[in-house]
Design a protein around this motif. Structure first.
Motif, PDB file in Angstrom:
ATOM      1  N   PHE A   1      -9.540  11.706  11.854  1.00  0.00           N
ATOM      2  CA  PHE A   1      -8.200  11.969  11.319  1.00  0.00           C
ATOM      3  C   PHE A   1      -8.272  12.809  10.049  1.00  0.00           C
ATOM      4  CE2 PHE A   1      -5.029  10.788   8.128  1.00  0.00           C
ATOM      5  CZ  PHE A   1      -3.880  11.256   8.750  1.00  0.00           C
ATOM      6  N   LEU A   2      -9.181  12.469   9.151  1.00  0.00           N
ATOM      7  CA  LEU A   2      -9.293  13.223   7.901  1.00  0.00           C
ATOM      8  C   LEU A   2      -9.701  14.667   8.154  1.00  0.00           C
ATOM      9  CD1 LEU A   2     -11.023  10.580   5.603  1.00  0.00           C
ATOM     10  CD2 LEU A   2      -8.596  11.180   5.703  1.00  0.00           C
TER      11      LEU A   2
ATOM     12  N   TYR B   1      -3.306   6.795   7.190  1.00  0.00           N
ATOM     13  CA  TYR B   1      -2.748   7.349   8.432  1.00  0.00           C
ATOM     14  C   TYR B   1      -1.288   6.930   8.596  1.00  0.00           C
ATOM     15  CZ  TYR B   1      -1.972   7.502  13.526  1.00  0.00           C
ATOM     16  OH  TYR B   1      -1.456   7.704  14.783  1.00  0.00           O
ATOM     17  N   ARG B   2      -1.013   5.651   8.340  1.00  0.00           N
ATOM     18  CA  ARG B   2       0.366   5.170   8.445  1.00  0.00           C
ATOM     19  C   ARG B   2       1.262   5.878   7.435  1.00  0.00           C
ATOM     20  NH1 ARG B   2       1.186  -1.134   9.277  1.00  0.00           N
ATOM     21  NH2 ARG B   2      -0.049  -1.478  11.155  1.00  0.00           N
ATOM     22  N   TRP B   3       0.807   5.954   6.205  1.00  0.00           N
ATOM     23  CA  TRP B   3       1.604   6.572   5.157  1.00  0.00           C
ATOM     24  C   TRP B   3       1.862   8.044   5.464  1.00  0.00           C
ATOM     25  CZ3 TRP B   3       0.564  10.492   1.569  1.00  0.00           C
ATOM     26  CH2 TRP B   3       1.459  10.598   0.503  1.00  0.00           C
ATOM     27  N   TRP B   4       0.827   8.720   5.927  1.00  0.00           N
ATOM     28  CA  TRP B   4       0.920  10.156   6.196  1.00  0.00           C
ATOM     29  C   TRP B   4       1.994  10.457   7.248  1.00  0.00           C
ATOM     30  CZ3 TRP B   4      -0.804  14.542   4.088  1.00  0.00           C
ATOM     31  CH2 TRP B   4      -0.831  15.697   4.864  1.00  0.00           C
ATOM     32  N   LYS B   5       2.080   9.630   8.268  1.00  0.00           N
ATOM     33  CA  LYS B   5       3.040   9.870   9.352  1.00  0.00           C
ATOM     34  C   LYS B   5       4.485   9.769   8.861  1.00  0.00           C
ATOM     35  CE  LYS B   5       1.812   6.811  12.333  1.00  0.00           C
ATOM     36  NZ  LYS B   5       1.864   6.066  13.612  1.00  0.00           N
TER      37      LYS B   5
ATOM     38  N   VAL C   1       0.817  -1.217   0.000  1.00  0.00           N
ATOM     39  CA  VAL C   1       0.000   0.000   0.000  1.00  0.00           C
ATOM     40  C   VAL C   1       0.848   1.264   0.000  1.00  0.00           C
ATOM     41  CG1 VAL C   1      -1.740   1.293   1.294  1.00  0.00           C
ATOM     42  CG2 VAL C   1      -1.947  -1.189   1.084  1.00  0.00           C
ATOM     43  N   GLN C   2       1.977   1.247   0.707  1.00  0.00           N
ATOM     44  CA  GLN C   2       2.789   2.478   0.746  1.00  0.00           C
ATOM     45  C   GLN C   2       3.243   2.882  -0.649  1.00  0.00           C
ATOM     46  OE1 GLN C   2       6.557   2.190   2.743  1.00  0.00           O
ATOM     47  NE2 GLN C   2       6.844   0.017   2.234  1.00  0.00           N
ATOM     48  N   TYR C   3       3.524   1.905  -1.500  1.00  0.00           N
ATOM     49  CA  TYR C   3       3.966   2.218  -2.864  1.00  0.00           C
ATOM     50  C   TYR C   3       2.800   2.718  -3.712  1.00  0.00           C
ATOM     51  CZ  TYR C   3       7.644  -0.791  -1.032  1.00  0.00           C
ATOM     52  OH  TYR C   3       8.608  -1.347  -0.229  1.00  0.00           O
TER      53      TYR C   3
END
Length: 962
Positions: A117-118, A64-68, A36-38
């Motif tokens: 969060f959004l 959320y994970r990617w954003w951090k 997913v990160q890619y």
């Protein structure tokens, strides 16, 4: 023009074939290629290259994970994409939740977490306008109701029954207004709903991901394999065909699928070409216009069409994708995980409440730093449609359970800190997490200990507490020194072949009423010396009832039961042990039947409680090769097999029945109880005959149900079900068992003019009413084949403790009452099962200064009002939700509007004082109203909460720490 809205998207499961972590990082690509990160890296890069491009994203847990991990510059870039509408969030929950096996309170929590969060990150432009459930396997009316109350403008999904879809395509009714509540005044629960044309996949031949095999658009006319004309012609044909089954000149196409866009350049390069070459045809008279779009843009155009849409009032269960393929097995799949998720939900609500009551000390106190956030995230992930549904691989199910256990550990520290603060005692708190198998080292070894009981409900409850002890005589007193009714019973193994457990365990049920919401009650137990010989306990019964042997004569059974396989084999005479316990008469016998008579209302019903099983289809069938699996329920015959025609029955203060070495049941009826308790234990399910098995508990009665029964929707409103019938189309029934199964999240019932038999479940399970007067609940499934729906392994659960197969234990609560008053029993009973009291223990004597009682409410809330949420929102705010828990016309007494004069400062008396209230929609996306709260001693009517049946009102209270 025919406007074709192309919606680039990815569907990223929050765990399925791989764990959440593995999916995010792109680990274990030998199982499934997905990272997913890619995907997010690649999509953002490609959006920046063309301002026309659009993309939608759904699962906030991954974003959320990617954003951090992003730099400030990248975060600012993404915010700009969101503000310009080029990156749009849809749905926005922490995950895309399952709709059949989730409880509404957990769904609201996970949606609130993602949307918060959004909103905090992107503000107004980040708030999703559209609910998007493209993969769940059937759709619940309560989900649509919740989405409407959360402020969504519309709802799109991909899966519905193949017969329903075919009818809707012909009638051009694939878009509708879903009236999702029979109680809430329209349009409060009305939601525009659309069915996507290809599930969530692109049209055939137009998939351009690295996982796809479709050829790219080759647009160099000098090359031999130039294919633009062919691509355009095929696309126009598909677009015109799709327009024939929708109402407006706008149609939508989902351009993406599972974990796609890891190399977004592949997709966007071909989509750019598709749009350019199709639209060039307009100069030659084509009336097709293709554009990058999003679901909210498409929905806006449908609104502008100003059409009248068909109305939908029921739900979309059960779901079948062909004649013999009903997705009704997952209603029960992984029953142990389903139970763990349910009790984790209850524990989270208790943890949230105690965090509010404890204030800052709850998070940093004598027992260390505690938090509720870890369990909140674990519970949010568990709502995913391949999590609590039981449709994941085994290693992923283990990961979900591990996350929940980690969340429990963090909350236990928080709970210990708060209870220490409230009681004034720093004595260590002990948590016995294995009481369901009668294991608690402290109660089994200590001669002096205290039981601390916390009631998270806003009403008094009477809840039996059962503890394993090592002795037979106890002195038990409550906080005021008053004796507590109790009894001691021998606890035998439920497996006769094993005789007793390693050591004799004695069960100690404590019966007492708990004080209302946010209340703590301590009970001290002192071990006395027993004078009774070992294994020969007298029937010490503190209640006022008698035990007497009797001979019962039954006729050949009433006609309504004569065709029921599990209840047609009675001996005409048998010996039974009858226990008279007001207000019930209960008779247990070798015939597996019980007769329950409510003396108060002079009503009676013959009730047979029987265990049966369906042998699972292995695909070797002339009609279909479909097998039973994690998703699909398909028995190989329509007649269940009786697990035992007779049962070994023993009676002490409870009735214990062994139907086979792997199926047993304990029947209990406590004094003043509203329900009969059936505690079932099933497993290891034998597979030595190479047959998968699906075990049911069958409840057969003399109630004349006329083919009608009722099930709840996600624990809230109840829907009527009718055998072999669908309200919106003429059903061609091809699977008489699986095609009549529905999700039972908390309760189901049958009724006639005189009696209503209600079953309250302790987890989500599948069930139906196959025969008149009958309810069957599926308890456990063990299968030997994959059902070819993607999971790639059979549902054959084992563990280190049970290598021969999983053993599952649970409870059914049975209530028999007149239909007019039945809801007054099963509504609160269902809430009590979800929000069970929290039990902790302290060893030794309590210090004299210990505070033994506490309540966070000065007064009990009205019976119709449920305190749904009390949670710390931030340092200065508390989230409060109040719910009217009755449907309109459900209860003569309680289905009326209620006004609650709530002085919130009194509720938060311990640590905080509320100063202001802001009312929000259900998910806190929108503010409805703001008002200051009355000062202490002021007129309490200044702030009144009015609740209509099934209404939930949500408030953020600004508080001041004392």
């Amino acid at each position: 023009m025919l406007n074709v809205h192309l919606v680039p998207h990815t569907h990223d499961d929050v765990g399925w074939l791989k764990t959440v972590d593995q999916y995010f990082y792109g680990d274990r690509n030998d199982i499934q290629h997905a990272g997913v990160q890619y995907i997010l890296d690649s999509v953002v890069d490609q959006l920046l290259k063309n301002p026309d491009r659009r993309f939608i994203y759904v699962e906030t847990a991954f974003f959320y994970r990617w954003w951090k991990q992003q730099t400030d510059d990248m975060q600012n870039t993404v915010k700009q994409l969101v503000n310009e509408g080029r990156l749009e969030f849809v749905n926005g929950g922490w995950c895309m939740s399952d709709e059949a096996t989730t409880h509404y309170s957990a769904v609201i929590d996970q949606m609130t977490m993602g949307l918060r969060f959004l909103n905090d990150t992107f503000g107004h432009c980040g708030r999703p306008r559209v609910a998007w459930h493209i993969d769940p396997f059937g759709h619940a009316r309560e989900h649509a109701s919740m989405f409407a109350q959360m402020g969504y403008d519309g709802f799109f999904f991909g899966r519905l029954d193949y017969q329903d879809r075919n009818r809707r395509m012909v009638a051009r009714e694939q878009e509708m207004l879903w009236r999702a509540s029979e109680s809430l005044t329209p349009p409060m629960a009305d939601l525009f709903t659309g069915i996507l044309p290809n599930g969530y996949n692109p049209p055939e031949g137009f998939c351009w991901d690295q996982s796809c095999d479709d050829p790219p658009i080759r647009d160099d006319p000098d090359l031999e394999d130039y294919n633009v004309d062919d691509v355009v012609t095929r696309f126009l044909s598909i677009a015109h065909a799709q327009a024939l089954v929708y109402k407006t000149n706008h149609i939508i196409m989902t351009m993406g699928s599972d974990f796609q866009y890891e190399n977004a350049n592949l997709w966007y390069k071909n989509l750019d070409k598709l749009i350019r070459y199709v639209n060039q045809k307009q100069s030659n008279g084509s009336e097709v216009n293709v554009l990058y779009s999003t679901p909210s843009c498409y929905l806006q155009e449908l609104h502008r069409a100003n059409l009248t849409w068909p109305l939908k009032g029921d739900d979309f269960f059960p779901y079948a994708d062909s004649a013999h393929d009903f997705w009704t097995g997952y209603f029960t799949s992984r029953p142990a995980l389903k139970r763990y998720e349910r009790i984790s939900n209850g524990y989270l609500q208790t943890c949230n409440q105690l965090e509010v009551l404890g204030g800052p000390i709850s998070r940093k106190g004598p027992f260390g730093a505690g938090d509720s956030e870890t369990l909140k995230k674990a519970m949010a992930v568990a709502q995913h449609h391949d999590a609590v549904s039981g449709t994941e691989k085994q290693h992923v199910a283990n990961d979900y359970a591990r996350r929940l256990a980690n969340g429990w550990a963090h909350c236990q520290v928080l709970v210990s800190n708060t209870l220490s603060s409230l009681s004034g005692s720093s004595a260590p708190r002990v948590y016995c997490e294995h009481l369901n198998v009668s294991v608690c080292p402290l109660t089994e070894t200590s001669k002096k200990f205290s039981v601390n009981v916390y009631n998270p409900l806003a009403h008094p409850v009477s809840w039996p507490v059962r503890l394993p002890v090592n002795g037979t005589a106890y002195s038990i007193s409550d906080a005021n020194g008053k004796a507590v009714d109790s009894q001691v019973t021998l606890h035998f193994s439920l497996y006769p072949s094993l005789s007793l457990y390693l050591s004799i365990s004695l069960a100690l049920p404590l019966h007492f009423s708990l004080y209302p919401f946010l209340s703590l009650l301590s009970i001290s137990l002192y071990l006395s010396i027993s004078l009774y010989p070992s294994l020969f306990l007298p029937l010490h019964l503190p209640f006022n009832f008698s035990i007497q042997p009797s001979i019962s004569l039954y006729p050949s059974i009433s006609p309504s039961l004569s065709t029921t396989p599990s209840c047609s084999l009675y001996p005409s005479i048998f010996i039974s042990l009858s226990v008279f316990l007001s207000p019930y008469f209960f008779s247990s016998s070798l015939s597996l039947c019980a007769s329950i008579v409510t003396l108060r209302d002079f009503l009676s019903s013959l009730l047979c409680v029987c265990f049966s099983r369906y042998n699972a289809s292995d695909g070797n069938n002339s009609e279909s090769i479909q097998m039973s699996g994690a998703y699909i329920f398909r028995p190989n015959t329509s007649t269940p097999f009786i697990i035992s025609k007779t049962a070994k029955t023993e009676t002490l203060q409870e009735v214990r029945q062994w139907f086979s070495p792997w199926v047993s049941q304990v029947v209990r009826l406590y004094t003043d109880s509203r329900a009969l308790e059936l505690e079932w234990t099933v497993g290891p399910v034998p597979i030595g005959d190479d047959l998968g098995k699906e075990v049911i508990s069958r409840l057969d009665s003399s109630i004349n149900s006329s083919g009608v029964f009722y099930t709840d929707s996600n624990g809230r409103e109840v829907l009527q079900r009718r055998k072999d019938y669908r309200p919106t189309w003429n059903l061609r029934q091809s699977e008489p068992i699986a095609g009549n199964y529905y999700p039972i999240n908390s309760r189901a019932y049958i009724k006639d003019d005189k009696d209503q038999l209600t079953v309250v479940t302790d987890r989500s399970q599948g069930g139906g009413s196959i025969q008149d007067g009958s309810l069957e609940i599926m308890l456990h499934r063990r299968l030997l084949y994959d059902d070819v729906r993607g999971v790639g392994e059979p549902l054959n659960e084992t563990s280190d403790i049970y290598p021969e197969g999983l053993v599952v234990r649970g409870r059914l609560l049975l209530s028999l009452s007149p239909p007019a008053t039945a809801a007054d029993t099963h509504r609160p009973l269902a809430q009590e099962v979800v929000l069970q009291p929290l039990i902790t223990f302290t060893d030794g004597e309590l210090h004299p200064s210990t505070r033994l009682e506490f309540s966070g409410l000065q007064a009990v809330l009205p019976p119709a009002v449920h305190l749904l949420t009390v949670s710390q929102w931030d340092q200065d705010s508390v989230l409060l939700r109040l719910e009217h828990q009755y449907q309109a016309s459900e209860s003569k007494e309680h289905s009326q509007p209620v006004t609650v004069n709530l002085q919130v400062s009194d509720m938060l008396e311990q640590q905080q004082q509320a100063q202001e209230s802001k009312e929000h929609c259900l998910s806190l996306r929108l503010v409805v109203n703001t008002m200051p709260l009355p000062k202490r001693g002021g007129d309490p009517s200044v702030w009144e909460v009015n609740l209509k049946p099934m209404e939930i009102r949500t408030f953020l209270l600004r508080v001041r720490q004392r």
